[in-house]
Design a protein around this motif. Sequence first.
Motif, mmCIF file in Angstrom:
data_model
loop_
_atom_site.group_PDB
_atom_site.id
_atom_site.type_symbol
_atom_site.label_atom_id
_atom_site.label_comp_id
_atom_site.label_asym_id
_atom_site.label_seq_id
_atom_site.Cartn_x
_atom_site.Cartn_y
_atom_site.Cartn_z
ATOM 1 N N ALA A 203 0.799 -1.182 0.053
ATOM 2 C CA ALA A 203 0.017 -0.019 -0.051
ATOM 3 C C ALA A 203 1.017 1.229 -0.073
ATOM 4 C CB ALA A 203 -1.079 0.153 1.125
ATOM 5 N N VAL A 204 1.945 1.408 0.766
ATOM 6 C CA VAL A 204 2.817 2.395 0.787
ATOM 7 C C VAL A 204 3.577 2.435 -0.633
ATOM 8 C CG1 VAL A 204 4.970 3.275 1.886
ATOM 9 C CG2 VAL A 204 3.374 2.234 3.149
ATOM 10 N N ALA A 205 3.921 1.433 -1.038
ATOM 11 C CA ALA A 205 4.947 1.505 -2.543
ATOM 12 C C ALA A 205 3.688 2.091 -3.483
ATOM 13 C CB ALA A 205 5.284 0.031 -2.881
ATOM 14 N N GLU A 206 2.450 1.543 -3.374
ATOM 15 C CA GLU A 206 1.557 1.841 -4.503
ATOM 16 C C GLU A 206 1.337 3.564 -4.364
ATOM 17 O OE1 GLU A 206 -2.584 0.335 -6.465
ATOM 18 O OE2 GLU A 206 -2.244 0.228 -4.171
ATOM 19 N N HIS A 207 1.233 3.995 -3.281
ATOM 20 C CA HIS A 207 1.171 5.585 -3.086
ATOM 21 C C HIS A 207 2.137 6.318 -3.641
ATOM 22 C CE1 HIS A 207 -1.385 8.638 -0.924
ATOM 23 N NE2 HIS A 207 -0.043 8.988 -0.951
ATOM 24 N N ALA A 248 5.775 -8.275 -2.879
ATOM 25 C CA ALA A 248 4.633 -7.558 -2.809
ATOM 26 C C ALA A 248 4.778 -6.181 -3.410
ATOM 27 C CB ALA A 248 4.094 -7.396 -1.375
ATOM 28 N N ILE A 249 5.897 -5.180 -3.063
ATOM 29 C CA ILE A 249 6.118 -4.126 -3.455
ATOM 30 C C ILE A 249 6.361 -3.981 -5.016
ATOM 31 C CG2 ILE A 249 7.900 -2.340 -3.455
ATOM 32 C CD1 ILE A 249 8.278 -2.683 -0.598
ATOM 33 N N ARG A 250 7.162 -5.171 -5.380
ATOM 34 C CA ARG A 250 7.395 -5.157 -6.889
ATOM 35 C C ARG A 250 6.300 -5.366 -8.071
ATOM 36 N NH1 ARG A 250 11.251 -1.805 -6.785
ATOM 37 N NH2 ARG A 250 13.242 -2.688 -6.583
ATOM 38 N N THR A 251 4.923 -5.889 -7.295
ATOM 39 C CA THR A 251 3.823 -5.706 -8.088
ATOM 40 C C THR A 251 3.304 -4.247 -8.263
ATOM 41 O OG1 THR A 251 2.388 -5.851 -5.950
ATOM 42 C CG2 THR A 251 2.953 -8.020 -6.893
ATOM 43 N N VAL A 252 3.731 -3.343 -7.560
ATOM 44 C CA VAL A 252 3.126 -2.118 -8.047
ATOM 45 C C VAL A 252 4.151 -0.926 -8.162
ATOM 46 C CG1 VAL A 252 0.961 -2.339 -6.338
ATOM 47 C CG2 VAL A 252 3.165 -1.472 -5.419
ATOM 48 N N ARG A 254 8.346 -0.947 -9.504
ATOM 49 C CA ARG A 254 9.264 -1.662 -10.147
ATOM 50 C C ARG A 254 10.863 -0.674 -10.045
ATOM 51 N NH1 ARG A 254 8.637 -6.939 -11.322
ATOM 52 N NH2 ARG A 254 10.385 -6.724 -12.988
ATOM 53 N N GLY A 255 10.604 0.584 -9.580
ATOM 54 C CA GLY A 255 11.684 1.495 -9.738
ATOM 55 C C GLY A 255 12.574 1.750 -8.563
ATOM 56 N N HIS A 256 11.922 1.886 -7.370
ATOM 57 C CA HIS A 256 12.492 2.218 -6.073
ATOM 58 C C HIS A 256 13.534 1.190 -5.504
ATOM 59 C CE1 HIS A 256 9.233 5.479 -5.788
ATOM 60 N NE2 HIS A 256 10.300 6.192 -5.949
ATOM 61 N N TRP A 257 14.483 1.591 -4.861
ATOM 62 C CA TRP A 257 15.305 0.922 -4.036
ATOM 63 C C TRP A 257 14.582 0.084 -2.937
ATOM 64 C CZ3 TRP A 257 20.540 -0.521 -5.499
ATOM 65 C CH2 TRP A 257 20.811 0.165 -6.548
ATOM 66 N N LEU A 258 14.979 -1.079 -2.657
ATOM 67 C CA LEU A 258 14.590 -1.725 -1.339
ATOM 68 C C LEU A 258 15.792 -2.039 -0.255
ATOM 69 C CD1 LEU A 258 12.434 -4.243 -3.372
ATOM 70 C CD2 LEU A 258 11.596 -2.001 -2.517
#
Length: 480
Positions: A203-207, A248-252, A254-258
Amino acid sequence: MKSLAAWRTWAVGAVVLAVAAALLVAVGPEGAGAGRADTASGHRWITDRQGRALVLRGLSTASSAKEAPDGMPWIEEKDVERERRALGTNFVRFLLQWRKVEPSPGTYDTAYLRQVAERVRWYGERGYHVLLDMHQDLYGPGVGGNGAPKWATRTDGLTSAATDPWELGYAEPGTVRAFDRFWGTVEGDGRDLRAHYAKAWRAVAEHFADDDTVIGYDLMNEPWGGSVQGPAFESGPLARLYQDCIDAIRTVDRGHWLFVEPSAIGANWGFATGLPRLEDPRGDGDEARIAYAPHLYPLPMDLGGGYTGDAKGQVDATLRAWREQTEKTARRLGAPVVIGEFGIDVGLPGAMEYVEKVQRMADDMGAGIAYWSNDPGPWAPWDAGMKPTRLLPVLDRPSPRAIAGDPVTFRWDAADKALTVSWRGRAGMRGDTEIHLPARHFPEGGRVEGGEKRSWDPKSRILTLRSGPGAHSVRITPRA
């Protein structure tokens, strides 16, 4: 944040565990080498959307968010502007709270995320990169800590008393059980809290997926394994959670660092970590965007009262061990490094010498820094009255900010007032190399030897150098 008084008692009970965990790690130590590994020999850098290598320097913001009802730090926009003017920083590690992201199961607070986004905008308009950090200490408010929502806190009737120092609360029965329930390492309670956590990150990553100010996501602050510790925790429950969050993050996004952290106990003190390599759905090698963000709090300093006397040699040994283990782990993960936290009470003897030593080590490693923290007080660049402490001029030092190519080395020589920067430009690289020159050292800007200056902005204090294919090496001294 780690206070001297807190760690003294905490360390006595935890150091045996840390040593044991380090000795159990299957991969033994290997030498880190005398200097920073450059890109050609496998060193990785966090890069911006132009592909430039970023040298991240900044503060964590802020401890005040942990208990605030709205989850927001103390800052207002004017404080962000003050920080930019006073320190010239380009990076902030911004604390989030799971309790605010997901106040009830499966419900995500978009109003909270909009408040975070507003503060991200304050930083972005001033050229910052923001790392969003899902912070926890002592699991959550349900057991006297911060982070997890009360609905996700299961103690099976075990209690957690307030402790002095607060870190001893990690050993309280209710806190241990809350972590064990989260990690799924005890029988019973069929709810998968880790799945909720990963979806909260989604949810955070989608935002923030399309927000260029956000550089990435720090998946969990100082993970604690409850009754499972050492390599069994890091290579088991912790690695599984990280992989679930990454997927989960990569479903929304693809660009940011983890960004991933090891267990704080042991790794903070220079011991080995069992954290294994993680898979990024983006791909392997240069396609992957996973960064390593360990914390640095040398135990000998906390026990010895500062960077002085016999403790100084012990701290130096800790720094060497910490660097060796950090670089070893970064190679295993294929990850660039950011020191996610380090700090000290500025009133302790030798404190400023220590801070400068860590900064030089970070330069040599090619590592980013998020100093703990910007909360006004004895650990910060400003006191409770917002007057500068003696830390401020130590943190306010020249440094490259973005390098258009593969960095080789950079070093600030305070005695000669000279900053040297070397890099190898690559064909097709967009953008220029940017250098921050503080007014306290370069009041009239910089004189460049060995390179071509494109521009100088006295307001932002940014010197821009022309880049291109091939080797570059510049020496920058104050303009008379």
